[in-house]
Design an enzyme around this catalytic site. Structure first.
Site, PDB file in Angstrom:
ATOM      1  CG  ASN A   1      35.306  31.484  65.645  1.00 26.37           C
ATOM      2  OD1 ASN A   1      36.270  30.740  65.770  1.00 26.37           O
ATOM      3  ND2 ASN A   1      34.368  31.313  64.716  1.00 26.37           N
TER       4      ASN A   1
ATOM      5  CE  LYS B   1      35.348  33.105  61.704  1.00 24.46           C
ATOM      6  NZ  LYS B   1      34.585  33.551  60.558  1.00 24.46           N
TER       7      LYS B   1
ATOM      8  CG  HIS C   1      31.315  28.745  62.673  1.00 21.31           C
ATOM      9  ND1 HIS C   1      31.641  28.992  61.357  1.00 21.31           N
ATOM     10  CD2 HIS C   1      31.336  29.935  63.312  1.00 21.31           C
ATOM     11  CE1 HIS C   1      31.873  30.298  61.221  1.00 21.31           C
ATOM     12  NE2 HIS C   1      31.693  30.891  62.391  1.00 21.31           N
TER      13      HIS C   1
ATOM     14  CD  GLU D   1      34.105  30.450  58.864  1.00 17.98           C
ATOM     15  OE1 GLU D   1      34.947  30.134  59.728  1.00 17.98           O
ATOM     16  OE2 GLU D   1      33.777  31.634  58.636  1.00 17.98           O
TER      17      GLU D   1
ATOM     18  CD  GLU E   1      28.478  33.038  63.760  1.00 20.22           C
ATOM     19  OE1 GLU E   1      29.228  34.012  63.846  1.00 20.22           O
ATOM     20  OE2 GLU E   1      28.886  31.893  63.575  1.00 20.22           O
TER      21      GLU E   1
ATOM     22  N   GLY F   1      32.183  37.456  57.645  1.00 18.91           N
ATOM     23  CA  GLY F   1      33.312  37.835  56.792  1.00 18.91           C
ATOM     24  C   GLY F   1      32.901  38.847  55.732  1.00 18.91           C
TER      25      GLY F   1
ATOM     26  CB  SER G   1      30.421  41.900  59.481  1.00 19.56           C
ATOM     27  OG  SER G   1      30.768  41.017  58.422  1.00 19.56           O
TER      28      SER G   1
HETATM   29  P1  PGA Z   1      33.397  37.702  61.361  1.00 14.55           P
HETATM   30  O1  PGA Z   1      33.158  36.146  61.708  1.00 14.55           O
HETATM   31  O2  PGA Z   1      33.242  38.459  62.661  1.00 14.55           O
HETATM   32  O3  PGA Z   1      34.806  37.766  60.841  1.00 14.55           O
HETATM   33  O4  PGA Z   1      32.376  38.088  60.336  1.00 14.55           O
HETATM   34  C1  PGA Z   1      32.141  35.786  62.607  1.00 14.55           C
HETATM   35  C2  PGA Z   1      32.075  34.291  62.790  1.00 14.55           C
HETATM   36  O5  PGA Z   1      32.200  33.549  61.816  1.00 14.55           O
HETATM   37  O6  PGA Z   1      31.887  33.802  63.927  1.00 14.55           O
END
Ligand code: PGA
Length: 249
Positions: free
Chosen positions: A8, A10, A95, A97, A165, A171, A210
């Protein structure tokens, strides 16, 4: 069974030039990783050009989000049909976000069903924002699962990939404890089986939050998951390379 990795990206990388480099590195890493299936999810503005550049059969492409309507007045959105037409085989839905920007449980109901109707694989994300000792996070995740699977015909249940998640681990500085993930994976499967019967046993469950080359192996070994959704460690060439290398060990 191969490990499913959803890269991902982003809102990264900052230029198309760098996106091409990242795709090239991802492709090379995937070619050297017989144990993994890599799905890259670039920003939609790069999507069609990157997809068109790739001629192999090993990489798959996801959009990071898509709307359930086929067209109309939805400024800034892309439709499932447009995603499919551009070559997407997977679509990330729900997701955290996107949920923070307003995507609701009702939206995920429509999106999961729509993705399946276009023969795309929904990567359906669930996860609580925080945990307390009372275990409310199980109820929270159950509600999200019930919404996402509401309009899925039982015959198609096993085509949905669930990505757990926990928002507090996205993050962040550390991933969730793999044994806690295992517990959650059992809970997720049980919830789908309650809704849709034995088809729920075949569902793929991923973890996200993470993950990098230092913790990917232990999560795969102990977390009860078939793969991972990876943000930061997928959007830099050197990191996606070492992440995929770590699985081969
Ligand atoms: P991250 O994001 O690996 O940077 O923690 C994971 C995600 O949001 O899919």
């Amino acid at each position: 069974m191969k490990t499913l990795i959803i890269a991902n990206w982003k809102m990264n990388p900052p230029t198309f030039r760098e996106a091409k480099k990242l795709l090239e590195a991802s492709k090379k890493a995937a070619d050297k990783s017989p144990k993994a299936t890599l799905v890259v999810a670039p920003p939609s503005i790069y999507f069609r050009d990157l997809r068109a550049k790739y001629r192999g059969k090993k990489l798959f492409f996801a959009v990071q989000s898509a709307h359930y309507d086929d067209g109309g007045a939805f400024t800034g959105e892309i439709s499932m049909m447009q995603a499919k037409d551009a070559g997407a085989s997977h679509v990330i839905i729900g997701h955290s976000e996107r949920r923070a920007m307003g995507e609701s449980n009702d939206d995920t109901t429509k999106k999961v069903a729509k993705a399946l109707s276009f023969h795309m694989t929904p990567i359906f994300c669930v996860g609580e924002t925080h945990r307390s000792a009372h275990g409310e996070h199980f109820t929270f995740v159950k509600d999200q699962l019930r919404a996402g699977f509401k309009d899925v015909p039982s015959a198609k249940v096993s085509r949905v990939v669930v990505a757990y998640e926990p928002v507090w681990a996205i993050g962040a500085s550390a991933a969730m404890n793999p044994r806690d993930m295992h517990e959650m994976a059992i809970f997720i499967r049980k919830t789908i089986v309650e809704m849709h019967g034995s088809a729920g046993h075949n569902i793929k469950i991923l973890y996200g939050g993470s993950i990098d080359d230092s913790n990917i192996k232990i999560m795969l070994d102990l977390g009860g998951v078939s793969g991972l959704i990876v943000g930061r460690a997928s959007s830099v060439p050197a990191k996606i390379t070492s992440l995929l290398q770590a699985i081969q060990k």
